[in-house]
Motif scaffolding. Structure first.
Motif, short mmCIF file in Angstrom:
data_model
loop_
_atom_site.label_atom_id
_atom_site.label_comp_id
_atom_site.label_asym_id
_atom_site.label_seq_id
_atom_site.Cartn_x
_atom_site.Cartn_y
_atom_site.Cartn_z
N CYS A 95 1.00 -1.35 -0.03
CA CYS A 95 -0.18 0.04 0.05
C CYS A 95 0.89 1.08 0.16
CB CYS A 95 -0.91 0.01 1.29
SG CYS A 95 -2.02 1.36 1.31
N MET A 96 1.80 1.15 0.94
CA MET A 96 2.71 2.40 0.81
C MET A 96 3.60 2.64 -0.29
SD MET A 96 2.38 3.75 3.80
CE MET A 96 1.34 3.14 5.11
N LEU A 97 4.07 1.38 -1.17
CA LEU A 97 4.47 1.53 -2.44
C LEU A 97 3.68 2.24 -3.27
CD1 LEU A 97 6.34 -1.79 -2.26
CD2 LEU A 97 7.56 0.69 -2.50
N ARG A 98 2.38 1.99 -3.36
CA ARG A 98 1.53 2.40 -4.35
C ARG A 98 1.30 4.01 -4.01
NH1 ARG A 98 -1.09 -2.62 -3.34
NH2 ARG A 98 -0.99 -3.83 -5.31
N PHE A 99 1.16 4.34 -2.65
CA PHE A 99 1.07 5.72 -2.08
C PHE A 99 2.34 6.75 -2.48
CE2 PHE A 99 -1.95 4.63 1.55
CZ PHE A 99 -3.12 4.75 0.69
#
Length: 192
Positions: free
Chosen positions: A141-145
């Protein structure tokens, strides 16, 4: 009610208690939103933390994270974010199972809610919780954000990845995401 001029601890406790009571007793969503916003703001001041812990305001904020009303969720998440900076409040949030509720707010459509959720996860990360706050789904999720058009979301998620995750964790999450189109479109992005 005005919170100005709260000169001693007793007055402060009574005022905060009256806010909690007002929240519990009112049927008006607007009044509840206003009280939640006030409590979230009071959670920012270290002078209020002992009283907020005694009044179990962390429980109230956590309860708001599953509400349909987006303002309730945003103010509850903001309040938790403020409370989680304090070690005793952090431990209280952890004891009542707050990580999963906070993680659920990462999919909010509201940027402020997502930013507060990321910051709260940072604050809730300890030696004993790191494996939960940095599990693969959260790292993905953080990689996408980190690909977001929003500089605040992009920067905060990058800080999370750099400061709270190991290089191996990030590499493994990237590997698991291989073959997926790498945009932030895999998650609902905040509208703000």
């Amino acid at each position: 009610m005005s919170g100005r001029g709260l000169s001693n601890g007793s007055d402060r406790f009574e005022y905060l208690q009256s806010l909690v009571t007002e929240f519990q007793d009112t049927d008006s969503e607007d009044a509840k939103e206003q009280v939640l916003a006030n409590l979230a703001n009071f959670a920012y001041d270290p002078k209020n933390l002992e009283n907020l812990r005694a009044l179990q305001v962390a429980d109230l904020f956590l309860d708001m994270l599953t509400e349909e009303n987006d303002n309730f969720v945003e103010f509850g998440m903001g309040g938790l974010c403020n409370l989680s900076m304090d070690r005793e409040c952090r431990d209280q949030i952890l004891q009542i199972g707050g990580i999963s509720l906070v993680t659920g707010c990462l999919s909010s459509q509201r940027e402020e809610t997502v930013l507060s959720a990321i910051t709260t996860l940072m604050n809730l990360t300890t030696a004993s919780t790191r494996s939960t706050t940095t599990e693969p789904a959260i790292i993905q999720c953080m990689l996408r954000f980190s690909l977001s058009l929003s500089p605040r979301l992009r920067n905060l998620s990058s800080v999370f990845l750099q400061d709270y995750c190991t290089e191996q964790q990030v590499a493994k999450a990237r590997e698991q995401m291989q073959g997926q189109h790498q945009t932030a479109l895999g998650i609902p992005l905040p509208k703000d």
